[in-house]
Design a protein around this motif. Structure first.
Motif, PDB file in Angstrom:
ATOM      1  N   ALA A 105      40.565  46.279  45.419  1.00 28.39           N
ATOM      2  CA  ALA A 105      40.987  46.122  46.785  1.00 28.39           C
ATOM      3  C   ALA A 105      40.746  44.776  47.250  1.00 28.39           C
ATOM      4  N   LYS A 106      41.253  43.885  48.112  1.00 25.98           N
ATOM      5  CA  LYS A 106      40.831  42.643  48.398  1.00 25.98           C
ATOM      6  C   LYS A 106      39.279  42.319  48.936  1.00 25.98           C
ATOM      7  N   PRO A 107      39.158  41.575  48.910  1.00 25.45           N
ATOM      8  CA  PRO A 107      38.494  40.062  48.051  1.00 25.45           C
ATOM      9  C   PRO A 107      37.816  40.614  46.679  1.00 25.45           C
ATOM     10  N   SER A 108      38.857  40.283  45.851  1.00 22.18           N
ATOM     11  CA  SER A 108      38.303  40.345  44.493  1.00 22.18           C
ATOM     12  C   SER A 108      38.010  39.382  43.929  1.00 22.18           C
ATOM     13  N   ASN A 109      37.318  39.010  42.758  1.00 25.21           N
ATOM     14  CA  ASN A 109      36.738  37.885  42.159  1.00 25.21           C
ATOM     15  C   ASN A 109      38.053  37.572  41.064  1.00 25.21           C
ATOM     16  N   THR A 110      37.535  36.789  39.768  1.00 24.39           N
ATOM     17  CA  THR A 110      38.561  36.719  38.368  1.00 24.39           C
ATOM     18  C   THR A 110      37.664  37.386  37.713  1.00 24.39           C
ATOM     19  N   ASP A 111      35.744  37.899  37.639  1.00 24.87           N
ATOM     20  CA  ASP A 111      35.090  38.226  37.603  1.00 24.87           C
ATOM     21  C   ASP A 111      35.178  39.655  37.438  1.00 24.87           C
ATOM     22  N   ASP A 112      36.552  39.875  38.662  1.00 24.90           N
ATOM     23  CA  ASP A 112      36.093  41.720  39.134  1.00 24.90           C
ATOM     24  C   ASP A 112      37.648  41.781  37.703  1.00 24.90           C
ATOM     25  N   ILE A 113      38.519  41.055  38.196  1.00 19.32           N
ATOM     26  CA  ILE A 113      39.977  41.433  37.618  1.00 19.32           C
ATOM     27  C   ILE A 113      39.509  41.540  36.528  1.00 19.32           C
ATOM     28  N   GLU A 114      38.376  40.453  35.944  1.00 14.65           N
ATOM     29  CA  GLU A 114      39.109  40.487  34.249  1.00 14.65           C
ATOM     30  C   GLU A 114      37.941  42.100  33.983  1.00 14.65           C
ATOM     31  N   ALA A 115      36.845  41.699  34.756  1.00 14.70           N
ATOM     32  CA  ALA A 115      35.935  42.979  33.681  1.00 14.70           C
ATOM     33  C   ALA A 115      36.855  44.575  34.279  1.00 14.70           C
ATOM     34  N   ALA A 116      38.278  44.947  35.190  1.00 20.15           N
ATOM     35  CA  ALA A 116      39.462  45.117  34.950  1.00 20.15           C
ATOM     36  C   ALA A 116      40.606  45.726  33.599  1.00 20.15           C
ATOM     37  N   PHE A 117      41.181  44.782  33.786  1.00 20.72           N
ATOM     38  CA  PHE A 117      41.437  44.588  32.191  1.00 20.72           C
ATOM     39  C   PHE A 117      40.132  44.805  31.112  1.00 20.72           C
ATOM     40  N   GLY A 118      39.280  44.942  30.873  1.00 21.96           N
ATOM     41  CA  GLY A 118      38.425  45.320  30.116  1.00 21.96           C
ATOM     42  C   GLY A 118      38.388  47.079  30.027  1.00 21.96           C
ATOM     43  N   HIS A 119      38.261  47.980  31.474  1.00 22.77           N
ATOM     44  CA  HIS A 119      37.454  48.803  31.621  1.00 22.77           C
ATOM     45  C   HIS A 119      39.477  49.856  32.027  1.00 22.77           C
ATOM     46  N   ILE A 120      39.765  50.229  30.742  1.00 24.51           N
ATOM     47  CA  ILE A 120      41.054  50.959  31.200  1.00 24.51           C
ATOM     48  C   ILE A 120      40.756  52.514  30.528  1.00 24.51           C
ATOM     49  N   ALA A 121      39.118  52.686  30.105  1.00 19.13           N
ATOM     50  CA  ALA A 121      39.104  54.085  30.073  1.00 19.13           C
ATOM     51  C   ALA A 121      38.547  54.736  31.448  1.00 19.13           C
ATOM     52  N   GLY A 122      38.782  55.711  31.466  1.00 18.97           N
ATOM     53  CA  GLY A 122      38.557  56.751  32.646  1.00 18.97           C
ATOM     54  C   GLY A 122      37.215  56.468  32.638  1.00 18.97           C
TER      55      GLY A 122
END
Length: 178
Positions: A105-122
């Motif tokens: 959900a916005k607002p999300s920053n670059t840190d949040d997005i990059e962490a999301a790329f790294g957190h793909i497992a449940g």
């Protein structure tokens, strides 16, 4: 995670896309930007990004969910994060089904997005809430569920929900109540 750090941002807000692009470029990503699904398709014909950030609601009430589907069909290994100011359980579930690895959900920053790329497992350690869902949240979820069904067509959504179009527009403008 993909080794090549090529990122495609599909975002119709030019200022936000520019800010996000600069931030990712400082982190070593090569960034491509598309303001629509057609622009993204043209970029995919020439590039094969390993990462994508997709806005859920694009200009003309276009759904970013169709972009997620297109990206996933292009490259099943692509890590796709959906960003939205219109978060709902329905759109989150559909985004994941269509190939997104995360939904923020916005607002999300670059840190949040990059962490999301790294957190793909449940994660089985996610804390469960003891509070039941409020009527306002249930209404919000239903509205967004119908919005997705109608490809974000406000008039058709209002008709299906049995409310006046202006009433629906006012509800969508209000801040989400937790």
């Amino acid at each position: 995670m993909p080794t090549e750090r090529l990122l495609l941002i599909i975002e119709d807000d030019a200022a936000f896309a520019r800010t996000l692009s600069r931030s990712f470029e400082r982190r070593g990503y090569t960034v491509l930007h598309a303001a629509s699904q057609d622009e993204a398709a043209a970029l995919l014909a020439q590039h094969n990004p390993g990462y994508a950030v997709v806005d859920l609601k694009l200009n003309g009430n276009t759904s970013g969910l169709s972009c997620v589907q297109m990206l996933h069909q292009h490259n099943e290994a692509m890590l796709i994060v959906v960003l939205t100011g219109f978060a709902s359980i329905g759109t989150a579930v559909e985004a994941i089904k269509l190939g997104a690895c995360q939904y923020l959900a916005k607002p999300s920053n670059t840190d949040d997005i990059e962490a999301a790329f790294g957190h793909i497992a449940g994660n089985t350690e996610v804390e469960l809430t003891a509070r039941s869902t409020s009527i306002k949240n249930l209404e919000w979820e239903r509205i967004h569920e119908v919005l997705v069904e109608t490809d974000f067509n406000i008039s058709e959504t209002a008709r299906r929900l049995g409310m006046h179009r202006r009433t629906l527009a006012r509800k969508l403008e209000k801040q989400r109540v937790k």
